[in-house]
Design an enzyme around this catalytic site. Structure first.
Site, mmCIF file in Angstrom:
data_model
loop_
_atom_site.group_PDB
_atom_site.id
_atom_site.type_symbol
_atom_site.label_atom_id
_atom_site.label_comp_id
_atom_site.label_asym_id
_atom_site.label_seq_id
_atom_site.Cartn_x
_atom_site.Cartn_y
_atom_site.Cartn_z
ATOM 1 N N THR A 81 -2.961 45.294 50.633
ATOM 2 C CA THR A 81 -2.179 46.505 50.370
ATOM 3 C C THR A 81 -2.839 47.431 49.353
ATOM 4 O O THR A 81 -2.993 48.624 49.594
ATOM 5 C CB THR A 81 -0.764 46.121 49.908
ATOM 6 O OG1 THR A 81 -0.106 45.419 50.961
ATOM 7 C CG2 THR A 81 0.049 47.360 49.548
ATOM 8 N N ASN A 102 -4.695 42.900 45.561
ATOM 9 C CA ASN A 102 -3.425 43.286 44.948
ATOM 10 C C ASN A 102 -3.368 42.877 43.483
ATOM 11 O O ASN A 102 -2.714 43.528 42.671
ATOM 12 C CB ASN A 102 -2.260 42.639 45.698
ATOM 13 C CG ASN A 102 -2.123 43.146 47.117
ATOM 14 O OD1 ASN A 102 -2.528 44.268 47.427
ATOM 15 N ND2 ASN A 102 -1.568 42.329 47.998
ATOM 16 N N LYS A 179 6.776 49.562 46.629
ATOM 17 C CA LYS A 179 5.815 48.829 45.806
ATOM 18 C C LYS A 179 5.122 49.766 44.818
ATOM 19 O O LYS A 179 4.750 50.886 45.186
ATOM 20 C CB LYS A 179 4.746 48.187 46.690
ATOM 21 C CG LYS A 179 5.272 47.246 47.758
ATOM 22 C CD LYS A 179 4.127 46.729 48.618
ATOM 23 C CE LYS A 179 4.608 45.821 49.734
ATOM 24 N NZ LYS A 179 3.487 45.299 50.560
ATOM 25 N N ARG A 181 2.038 49.522 43.506
ATOM 26 C CA ARG A 181 0.649 49.814 43.893
ATOM 27 C C ARG A 181 0.555 50.810 45.043
ATOM 28 O O ARG A 181 -0.371 51.609 45.105
ATOM 29 C CB ARG A 181 -0.072 48.514 44.260
ATOM 30 C CG ARG A 181 0.601 47.679 45.344
ATOM 31 C CD ARG A 181 -0.134 46.355 45.520
ATOM 32 N NE ARG A 181 0.485 45.470 46.496
ATOM 33 C CZ ARG A 181 1.383 44.547 46.211
ATOM 34 N NH1 ARG A 181 1.786 44.401 44.952
ATOM 35 N NH2 ARG A 181 1.890 43.761 47.154
#
Length: 567
Positions: A81, A102, A179, A181
């Site tokens: 991701t 991540n 999320k 990030r």
């Protein structure tokens, strides 16, 4: 009379030959640029489900009204991701933007947990407790400082950053996701703010890197009925695990898009003298996909529900800004592998690798090799493929250098993988059909795990990689984040066993690298394009259309075939 006709003819010819209004960020043409990312949305989904899309402004905005590429592949190997979102924003790969996973170990910052790709202890979360009527989980002290997040680890600018730089900060830039990030990395270093959710309550938060407190419109959204509606739409009475429970349902996408609409209204995006930029990353598909895989009925339902939600979002955007004034790119941060038992059912040599047993076997080998007097653990905890983190403290206590330590691990891996073997029993036994041919009622016997590529970090840093297409994927994935490590890629359709998670993504294989790529806007030539492209091309193409610099480490190509001529 003839003179009047001649004059009108000349005027019409002059108008016909006059240049089309050139897109420029400096004149707010377009007024708003949107990068839409769907987490874990594999590239074959839109073709697979295409006949079921019924809305005009959902996925058909790209399939029928915009430019769509069905052969878009990432040109690197660490498909996760954080790297994916950084790649989309910067137009470069890990060897350019620095984000390799991540999270990773940085013993100078923490010795008890890996560091998140966006974790930044210099800042604090804002909006977590002070503005919320719903209390946090009892185990959390409401007065305790919460570590914030920032784009500190991002080594390159994004396309949004370049728009902000080009317009001396007049353009606004925001990122949204469930999320942190996925909100922070594609938007970039100069964003006015990135917003993500508190995982227990579902309320949106940000970091003091951006602002000391939430803006009024965000606080109003958090205190409004939308959180409770999302919980209800997810089929729940109540939950203190919003991310895990609501996040795996279509209700999460609807909820996140509603916040994005509130942001557009609250920050008046698309109403400024220069082009504003918004990145939206929808996370629900990833949360569900890990659990049920890409071939489940629930996955199809998620995609069709998202088609309807996107139709609502873009139709509302049409009313507020006008779709003629919006430039949109749509892609995903990575694909996903099928569940092991599903691919094995059809005969693909699929396998699950028990990382705990694998690392135990390597530890045993290393203890023998170094003649230690006790059972030393040479790996840090929370192991994940592809980069297995070594504990330098264990090796340094034995006066072993990084190069020698990683070389010893590489040497121990072939024997270790052989000891792991396939699962002790197949899921189902073979049967014999009336015709006498061999058939399997549900699945063939799982294959033993096999490895396709192993290399030490020291060798990766030195460029000791085959000069092949596969080697280039590996080179693009190199990062100096993570301390000492050894990169390990199993062969295709094989992955680590994850408790409670049936499938994942991390590899150089096509199912992880294949993602959709679509564009829509006044400057885009509609069509269905089959040539091979990459997500790094988004930033380069946007930069060309908006007339700004490409991001600092951009390696993408300008997709000139989809850009209308300015003449």
């Amino acid at each position: 009379m003839h003179k009047k006709v001649a004059a009108l003819l000349c005027l019409s010819l002059a108008l016909a030959e006059s240049p089309r209004s050139l897109a420029q960020a400096y004149q707010a043409k377009p007024k708003l640029a949107v990068i839409l990312v769907i987490d874990q949305f594999r590239g074959d989904y839109l073709d697979r489900f295409r006949t079921s899309f019924t809305t005009p402004n959902g996925f058909n905005l790209f399939l029928k009204k915009g430019a769509y590429f069905n052969s878009c592949y990432y040109d690197y190997a660490n498909l996760k991701t954080a790297p994916g979102h950084a790649t989309i924003g910067t137009g470069s790969y890990t060897d350019g933007h620095g984000i390799g996973s991540n999270e990773w170990w940085d013993l100078s910052r923490s010795t008890d947990h890996p560091i998140s790709s966006v974790e930044d202890e210099r800042y604090r979360l804002t909006g977590t407790f002070d503005d919320l009527p719903v209390p946090p989980l009892p185990a959390v002290d409401p007065k305790a400082p919460r570590v914030g997040s920032s784009p500190f680890n991002l080594k390159a600018t994004t396309i949004g950053d370049e728009v902000r730089l080009a317009t001396n900060g007049e353009s606004k830039l925001f990122g949204v996701s469930l999320k942190d990030r996925a909100a922070i990395l594609p938007s970039g270093q100069t964003a006015n703010a990135a917003f993500w959710i508190d995982q227990s309550t579902g309320r949106f938060v940000t970091s003091t890197y951006y602002m000391p407190q939430l803006p009024e419109w965000a606080t109003k959204f958090n205190k409004g009925p939308r959180v409770a509606q999302a919980v209800k739409d997810a089929g729940l009475d109540d939950t203190t695990q919003f991310y895990a429970m609501v996040g795996r349902t279509p209700a999460a996408n609807s909820y996140e898009l509603a916040f994005a609409e509130a942001l557009i209204d609250g920050e008046q995006l698309g109403q400024h003298p220069t082009t504003d930029v918004l990145t939206v990353s929808l996370s629900a598909n990833d949360i569900l996909g890990h659990q049920l895989g890409p071939d489940s009925d629930a996955e199809k339902e998620m995609v069709l529900a998202l088609d309807r939600d996107l139709n609502t979002f873009f139709s509302d955007l049409d009313k507020k800004v006008g779709l003629a004034n919006v430039l949109v790119a749509f892609t995903a941060d990575h694909g996903v592998a099928p569940i092991v038992r599903e691919s094995a059912k059809l005969g693909v040599q699929s396998a699950s690798l028990d990382l705990e047993a694998f690392s135990d076997a390597i530890n045993e080998s290393l203890n023998k090799h170094f003649a230690t007097t006790k059972k030393t653990k040479f790996f840090l905890s929370a192991l994940e493929l592809p980069n297995l983190a070594l504990d330098p403290r264990a090796f340094e206590a034995l006066h072993i250098t990084e190069a020698d330590a990683e070389a010893a691990v590489v040497d121990a891996i072939p024997a270790a993988i052989a000891t792991v073997g396939p699962p002790p029993q197949p899921l189902n036994n073979p049967t014999t059909t009336p015709e006498g041919s061999r058939a399997y009622s549900e699945t063939r016997i799982d294959a033993a795990p096999r490895l396709a590529f192993v290399r030490s970090r020291v060798d990766l840093a030195a460029g000791k990689i085959p000069d092949t297409e596969f080697g280039h994927l590996i080179q693009h994935s190199y990062t100096d984040h993570g301390g000492w490590y050894v990169t390990v890629f199993p062969t295709a359709y094989q992955m680590e066993y994850l408790n409670g998670i049936q499938t994942t993504h991390f590899s150089p294989w096509s199912y992880d690298r294949h993602v959709p790529l679509g564009f829509y806007g006044a400057d885009i030539i509609p069509g269905y394009y089959r040539n091979k492209v990459a997500p790094v091309d988004i930033a380069a193409t946007f930069a060309a259309i908006l007339g700004v610099n490409a991001p600092s480490s951009s390696v993408g190509h300008i997709l000139t075939q989809i850009i209308k001529d300015s003449k």
